[in-house]
Design a protein around this motif. Sequence first.
Motif, mmCIF file in Angstrom:
data_model
loop_
_atom_site.group_PDB
_atom_site.id
_atom_site.type_symbol
_atom_site.label_atom_id
_atom_site.label_comp_id
_atom_site.label_asym_id
_atom_site.label_seq_id
_atom_site.Cartn_x
_atom_site.Cartn_y
_atom_site.Cartn_z
ATOM 1 N N ASP A 1 0.814 -1.209 0.000
ATOM 2 C CA ASP A 1 0.000 0.000 0.000
ATOM 3 C C ASP A 1 0.857 1.272 0.000
ATOM 4 N N ILE A 2 2.162 1.114 0.232
ATOM 5 C CA ILE A 2 3.067 2.273 0.247
ATOM 6 C C ILE A 2 4.101 2.154 -0.875
ATOM 7 N N SER A 3 4.899 1.092 -0.821
ATOM 8 C CA SER A 3 5.812 0.741 -1.932
ATOM 9 C C SER A 3 6.790 1.840 -2.316
ATOM 10 N N VAL A 4 7.283 2.611 -1.336
ATOM 11 C CA VAL A 4 8.363 3.538 -1.680
ATOM 12 C C VAL A 4 9.571 2.731 -2.132
ATOM 13 N N GLY A 5 10.363 3.324 -3.019
ATOM 14 C CA GLY A 5 11.467 2.577 -3.603
ATOM 15 C C GLY A 5 12.676 2.478 -2.690
ATOM 16 N N TRP A 6 13.238 1.279 -2.622
ATOM 17 C CA TRP A 6 14.479 1.030 -1.886
ATOM 18 C C TRP A 6 15.285 -0.010 -2.635
ATOM 19 N N ASP A 7 16.519 0.310 -2.933
ATOM 20 C CA ASP A 7 17.404 -0.645 -3.597
ATOM 21 C C ASP A 7 18.813 -0.427 -3.084
ATOM 22 N N LEU A 8 19.463 -1.504 -2.684
ATOM 23 C CA LEU A 8 20.827 -1.432 -2.154
ATOM 24 C C LEU A 8 21.699 -2.426 -2.911
ATOM 25 N N GLU A 9 22.845 -1.950 -3.389
ATOM 26 C CA GLU A 9 23.775 -2.792 -4.121
ATOM 27 C C GLU A 9 25.194 -2.547 -3.609
ATOM 28 N N LEU A 10 25.981 -3.615 -3.591
ATOM 29 C CA LEU A 10 27.404 -3.474 -3.314
ATOM 30 C C LEU A 10 28.109 -3.086 -4.609
ATOM 31 N N GLN A 11 29.036 -2.170 -4.504
ATOM 32 C CA GLN A 11 29.745 -1.675 -5.677
ATOM 33 C C GLN A 11 31.247 -1.943 -5.517
ATOM 34 N N SER A 12 31.827 -2.551 -6.557
ATOM 35 C CA SER A 12 33.270 -2.800 -6.510
ATOM 36 C C SER A 12 34.066 -1.516 -6.699
ATOM 37 N N LEU A 13 33.469 -0.514 -7.346
ATOM 38 C CA LEU A 13 34.163 0.751 -7.548
ATOM 39 C C LEU A 13 33.157 1.901 -7.511
ATOM 40 N N VAL A 14 33.334 2.759 -6.537
ATOM 41 C CA VAL A 14 32.526 3.982 -6.429
ATOM 42 C C VAL A 14 33.461 5.162 -6.646
ATOM 43 N N LYS A 15 33.043 6.079 -7.530
ATOM 44 C CA LYS A 15 33.833 7.276 -7.808
ATOM 45 C C LYS A 15 33.119 8.494 -7.214
ATOM 46 N N ALA A 16 33.797 9.156 -6.310
ATOM 47 C CA ALA A 16 33.254 10.358 -5.670
ATOM 48 C C ALA A 16 34.127 11.549 -6.057
ATOM 49 N N PRO A 17 33.625 12.438 -6.889
ATOM 50 C CA PRO A 17 34.443 13.597 -7.286
ATOM 51 C C PRO A 17 34.674 14.537 -6.116
ATOM 52 N N GLY A 18 35.685 15.338 -6.206
ATOM 53 C CA GLY A 18 35.921 16.346 -5.180
ATOM 54 C C GLY A 18 34.842 17.416 -5.228
ATOM 55 N N TYR A 19 34.499 17.933 -4.081
ATOM 56 C CA TYR A 19 33.489 18.990 -4.004
ATOM 57 C C TYR A 19 34.046 20.261 -4.619
ATOM 58 N N ASP A 20 33.282 20.874 -5.535
ATOM 59 C CA ASP A 20 33.749 22.087 -6.191
ATOM 60 C C ASP A 20 32.752 23.231 -6.050
ATOM 61 N N GLY A 21 31.855 23.118 -5.075
ATOM 62 C CA GLY A 21 30.854 24.163 -4.876
ATOM 63 C C GLY A 21 31.322 25.225 -3.904
ATOM 64 N N LEU A 22 30.349 26.020 -3.461
ATOM 65 C CA LEU A 22 30.639 27.104 -2.532
ATOM 66 C C LEU A 22 30.754 26.573 -1.114
ATOM 67 N N LEU A 23 31.677 27.105 -0.356
ATOM 68 C CA LEU A 23 31.859 26.728 1.040
ATOM 69 C C LEU A 23 31.421 27.895 1.913
ATOM 70 N N ASP A 24 30.255 27.758 2.513
ATOM 71 C CA ASP A 24 29.714 28.792 3.385
ATOM 72 C C ASP A 24 30.001 28.386 4.821
ATOM 73 N N LEU A 25 31.114 28.847 5.339
ATOM 74 C CA LEU A 25 31.587 28.417 6.653
ATOM 75 C C LEU A 25 31.273 29.468 7.707
ATOM 76 N N ASN A 26 30.746 29.008 8.840
ATOM 77 C CA ASN A 26 30.508 29.866 10.000
ATOM 78 C C ASN A 26 31.230 29.253 11.200
ATOM 79 N N TYR A 27 31.869 30.083 11.973
ATOM 80 C CA TYR A 27 32.586 29.576 13.129
ATOM 81 C C TYR A 27 32.549 30.615 14.230
ATOM 82 N N ALA A 28 32.781 30.140 15.443
ATOM 83 C CA ALA A 28 32.761 31.033 16.604
ATOM 84 C C ALA A 28 34.185 31.294 17.084
#
Length: 258
Positions: free
Chosen positions: A226-253
């Motif tokens: 009655d709900i059937s939201v999608g869920w799928d999980l797979e093991l990956q032998s190779l995952v490629k994660a690019p470096g973050y190249d967006g804006l860095l909005d940093l706040n510090y005290a």
Amino acid sequence: MSAGSHARPTGPSGPGSRRRLWWRLGTPLVVLACGGLFVVSANNSQGTDLRPGRYTDLASLVDDEADGYDELRDRVASLNAEVDMLSTRVGDDDVRRYQRRIARLEDPAGLRPRTGQGVKIVLSDAPEDVINSTTGNVNPLLVHQQDIQAVVNALWKGGATAVTIQGQRIVSTTGIKCEGNSVQLQGVPYPQPYVIEAVGDQSALLAAVDGDAYIGAYREDAVDPDISVGWDLELQSLVKAPGYDGLLDLNYATPLNP
């Protein structure tokens, strides 16, 4: 002397004469003033609407914000490249020391690409026929930002060294927000299905996902017809994660001196 009359005097000194004179002189002045205002408005607007209407289309608003974000990101990338070039020309020990420190922090900050074994999880809304046939609350049939955040947090807890959503690198400042029927990541809207990938020890990542109570409830909804939201999980032998190249909005005290 004749009886009183309501007829207007026709002589040159009557009030009617004065009003006609005012119109002959005032009308050209008003026209000139209006023309001047039009010229000033056209110059100030530069081809844009001085009184833009309210955005009534959320998708258009999100697209406009995404375009603005891309422009800012390109400008930041250009300025950072200029700063790096100028910094290399500075022969100062303090500058070089800070540069080495920044280089060491780029990887844990997510600014360097990462590859390796990992997992891939796909979240998606319920099928269209299920959504159309429901007579109750439709929210459980849709993927929300808290569902994505729960998966990402579990992967971090499992020791992931890099996480991506829709191929975009996730860092500590990344915001995940619902925008209409899409999810906005780092200023860019993405429709479902949502592909989440993580680099890390596969056993630890699976254990973290399996042990998360929120994800457990979501997976129960996924197998509920009655709900059937999608869920799928797979093991990956190779995952490629690019470096973050967006804006860095940093706040510090900064601590106050006692």
